[in-house]
Design an enzyme around this catalytic site. Sequence first.
Site, mmCIF file in Angstrom:
data_model
loop_
_atom_site.group_PDB
_atom_site.id
_atom_site.type_symbol
_atom_site.label_atom_id
_atom_site.label_comp_id
_atom_site.label_asym_id
_atom_site.label_seq_id
_atom_site.Cartn_x
_atom_site.Cartn_y
_atom_site.Cartn_z
ATOM 1 C CE LYS A 16 -4.289 -5.289 -6.808
ATOM 2 N NZ LYS A 16 -5.335 -4.773 -7.720
ATOM 3 N N GLY A 40 -2.152 -7.642 -13.351
ATOM 4 C CA GLY A 40 -1.331 -6.714 -14.131
ATOM 5 C C GLY A 40 -1.130 -5.479 -13.286
ATOM 6 C CD GLN A 216 -6.065 -11.517 -8.946
ATOM 7 O OE1 GLN A 216 -5.673 -12.164 -7.989
ATOM 8 N NE2 GLN A 216 -5.332 -11.380 -10.028
HETATM 9 P P1 GDP Z 1 -3.291 -2.674 -10.074
HETATM 10 O O1 GDP Z 1 -3.664 -3.918 -10.788
HETATM 11 O O2 GDP Z 1 -4.118 -2.441 -8.859
HETATM 12 O O3 GDP Z 1 -1.816 -2.570 -9.762
HETATM 13 O O4 GDP Z 1 -3.629 -1.478 -11.059
HETATM 14 P P2 GDP Z 1 -3.247 -1.404 -12.630
HETATM 15 O O5 GDP Z 1 -1.803 -1.153 -12.750
HETATM 16 O O6 GDP Z 1 -3.840 -2.551 -13.363
HETATM 17 O O7 GDP Z 1 -4.101 -0.152 -13.057
HETATM 18 C C1 GDP Z 1 -3.906 1.109 -12.495
HETATM 19 C C2 GDP Z 1 -3.462 2.094 -13.620
HETATM 20 O O8 GDP Z 1 -3.581 3.420 -13.157
HETATM 21 C C3 GDP Z 1 -2.006 1.924 -14.011
HETATM 22 O O9 GDP Z 1 -1.889 2.207 -15.381
HETATM 23 C C4 GDP Z 1 -1.276 2.982 -13.177
HETATM 24 O O10 GDP Z 1 -0.082 3.452 -13.787
HETATM 25 C C5 GDP Z 1 -2.309 4.064 -13.151
HETATM 26 N N1 GDP Z 1 -2.328 4.888 -11.939
HETATM 27 C C6 GDP Z 1 -2.119 4.521 -10.649
HETATM 28 N N2 GDP Z 1 -2.347 5.565 -9.824
HETATM 29 C C7 GDP Z 1 -2.707 6.597 -10.618
HETATM 30 C C8 GDP Z 1 -3.117 7.941 -10.355
HETATM 31 O O11 GDP Z 1 -3.206 8.387 -9.217
HETATM 32 N N3 GDP Z 1 -3.449 8.708 -11.424
HETATM 33 C C9 GDP Z 1 -3.389 8.246 -12.706
HETATM 34 N N4 GDP Z 1 -3.744 9.064 -13.692
HETATM 35 N N5 GDP Z 1 -3.015 6.974 -12.994
HETATM 36 C C10 GDP Z 1 -2.693 6.180 -11.954
HETATM 37 P P1 IMO Z 2 -5.015 -7.006 -10.752
HETATM 38 O O1 IMO Z 2 -4.088 -7.685 -9.782
HETATM 39 C C1 IMO Z 2 -8.987 -6.925 -12.577
HETATM 40 C C2 IMO Z 2 -11.002 -10.806 -13.053
HETATM 41 C C3 IMO Z 2 -11.263 -11.319 -14.446
HETATM 42 C C4 IMO Z 2 -12.539 -12.109 -14.216
HETATM 43 C C5 IMO Z 2 -12.319 -12.705 -12.835
HETATM 44 C C6 IMO Z 2 -11.820 -14.143 -12.836
HETATM 45 O O2 IMO Z 2 -4.346 -6.399 -11.910
HETATM 46 O O3 IMO Z 2 -5.944 -6.092 -10.029
HETATM 47 P P2 IMO Z 2 -9.458 -15.234 -13.393
HETATM 48 O O4 IMO Z 2 -8.651 -15.209 -14.639
HETATM 49 O O5 IMO Z 2 -8.766 -14.672 -12.211
HETATM 50 O O6 IMO Z 2 -10.072 -16.578 -13.109
HETATM 51 O O7 IMO Z 2 -10.711 -14.264 -13.717
HETATM 52 O O8 IMO Z 2 -11.359 -11.875 -12.191
HETATM 53 N N1 IMO Z 2 -9.596 -10.455 -12.751
HETATM 54 C C7 IMO Z 2 -9.137 -9.210 -12.630
HETATM 55 N N2 IMO Z 2 -9.747 -8.021 -12.803
HETATM 56 N N3 IMO Z 2 -7.700 -6.967 -12.158
HETATM 57 C C8 IMO Z 2 -7.089 -8.145 -11.941
HETATM 58 O O9 IMO Z 2 -5.866 -8.245 -11.384
HETATM 59 C C9 IMO Z 2 -7.793 -9.339 -12.216
HETATM 60 N N4 IMO Z 2 -7.475 -10.654 -12.144
HETATM 61 C C10 IMO Z 2 -8.591 -11.313 -12.455
HETATM 62 O O10 IMO Z 2 -11.452 -10.273 -15.359
HETATM 63 O O11 IMO Z 2 -13.634 -11.231 -14.125
HETATM 64 MG MG MG Z 3 -4.209 -4.515 -12.704
#
Ligand code: GDP
Ligand code: IMO
Ligand code: MG
Length: 420
Positions: A16, A40, A216
């Site tokens: 996202k 994150g 999430q």
């Molecule tokens: P979010 O929580 O939905 O914003 O996702 P996160 O940032 O936690 O996890 C997604 C991870 O995948 C991050 O490390 C991004 O930099 C990485 N990412 C996003 N899009 C791509 C993609 O198309 N390819 C690769 N290899 N990594 C990606």
């Molecule tokens: P982003 O925005 C993945 C999960 C936790 C746990 C459950 C409840 O990066 O996609 P909480 O601390 O919210 O009460 O935990 O939700 N969880 C996530 N899993 N990405 C996240 O955020 C999450 N935020 C919470 O691991 O299972």
């Molecule tokens: Mg994340």
Amino acid sequence: MPARIVIGLQWGDEGKGKITDYLAEDADLIVRYQGGNNAGHTVVVGSEKFKLHLIPSGILHPGKGCILGNGMVIDLGALVSEIEGLRARKVSFDNLMISPKAHLIMPYHIFLDSEEEVQRKERKIGTTGRGIGPAYRDKVDRCGIQIGDLFSQELFQEKVGMNLEKKKLGSKFSVSEIVKSCSDHFQIIREFVKPVNGILHDHLIHGKNILLEGAQGTLLDLDHGTYPYVTSSYPTSGGACLGSGIGPGSIKAVIGVVKAYSTRVGEGPFTTELRDDLGDALREIGHEYGTTTGRPRRTGWLDLVALKYAVQINGVTEIALTKLDILCGITPLKVATGYRIGERIQTEFPEIGGMLQQSTPIYEEIPGFKDLKRESEFYYNQYIGFIEKFLGVPVTIVSYGEKRDETFIRKEKEAGVAQR
Ligand code: GDP
Ligand code: IMO
Ligand code: MG
């Protein structure tokens, strides 16, 4: 009516942050509408990697307005250190705004979060330990403390005292220490706390573009997720209206972010989970370790049964498919198109939690692909075609790397996508 929502359709970590950052180029205002620093969101700009937890992923576009919406829960210490960390990297906060209605995560919420996990014994949720559940619980219980309460130290102190008494935590925490540390943090961020409803509606009236960024994912939604293994807020599109103060009539598009395979952090059912070498390989190649807690993410095949449900729940109008590059070279690819539950086969996502625990996936195989360099690969890729046909929603954005320029926009008419 130009508001667009970016939401995760799986269990979070779909990418996202990357998609919001990409779309923020065309936006005037970016609003985070729920969750807290359990999120994150990783954004890569050039050679720099940013991990955002509370700050909207539009912040890396100088000049764009960024709002922390009323639906969020905010740990002031975490917010201050995130802002200071980003400031040290020359990120500007000139246009940051925080809704005074956002609730505070207090030290006792963090304490209760970990205590309650221990008490759950074998029914642990695997929370991030950031105090999210207890903070939202207080909001519902009408004893929560809003950021705006900090404008009156007297009121704030009274509310902290009442909470410690109600929770019988008076011997564990000191009112004066909490008041002091929160007030100190508040001094650093108070300039950002302003009434944001008027600003949002001015933008809407003047036809400006607003991007609502979810944290999430749909399957972690308090109502529509895999309860009780969920977070305590509403990541779904309904939550975007609630958590920002923008009415449904102003929503122009709902962009569902889907990772090309599945991951989940924490406990709870995961029908297509791979507990084998391929699952481990996906984790390593895809760097599937939590951005917030560093925990290894569980991995599995794409689950179209769950995704179809997520599309319906959110009224998704288009899909951003991420991490397609991670699947390069894996053949055949599998996607779940049905569940077997006992003797029964069904294509609907079960609404009774226990049934999901008993589901095993029915897979269809799709030939894999080797590279994603040519434009035609994005238009005629069989995997993408299968997904959009099954879900009945066009895949308009394909992400094939973490960088901004590793993003491809598929134009609907050329892609020949399925009709809704
Ligand atoms: P979010 O929580 O939905 O914003 O996702 P996160 O940032 O936690 O996890 C997604 C991870 O995948 C991050 O490390 C991004 O930099 C990485 N990412 C996003 N899009 C791509 C993609 O198309 N390819 C690769 N290899 N990594 C990606
Ligand atoms: P982003 O925005 C993945 C999960 C936790 C746990 C459950 C409840 O990066 O996609 P909480 O601390 O919210 O009460 O935990 O939700 N969880 C996530 N899993 N990405 C996240 O955020 C999450 N935020 C919470 O691991 O299972
Ligand atoms: Mg994340």
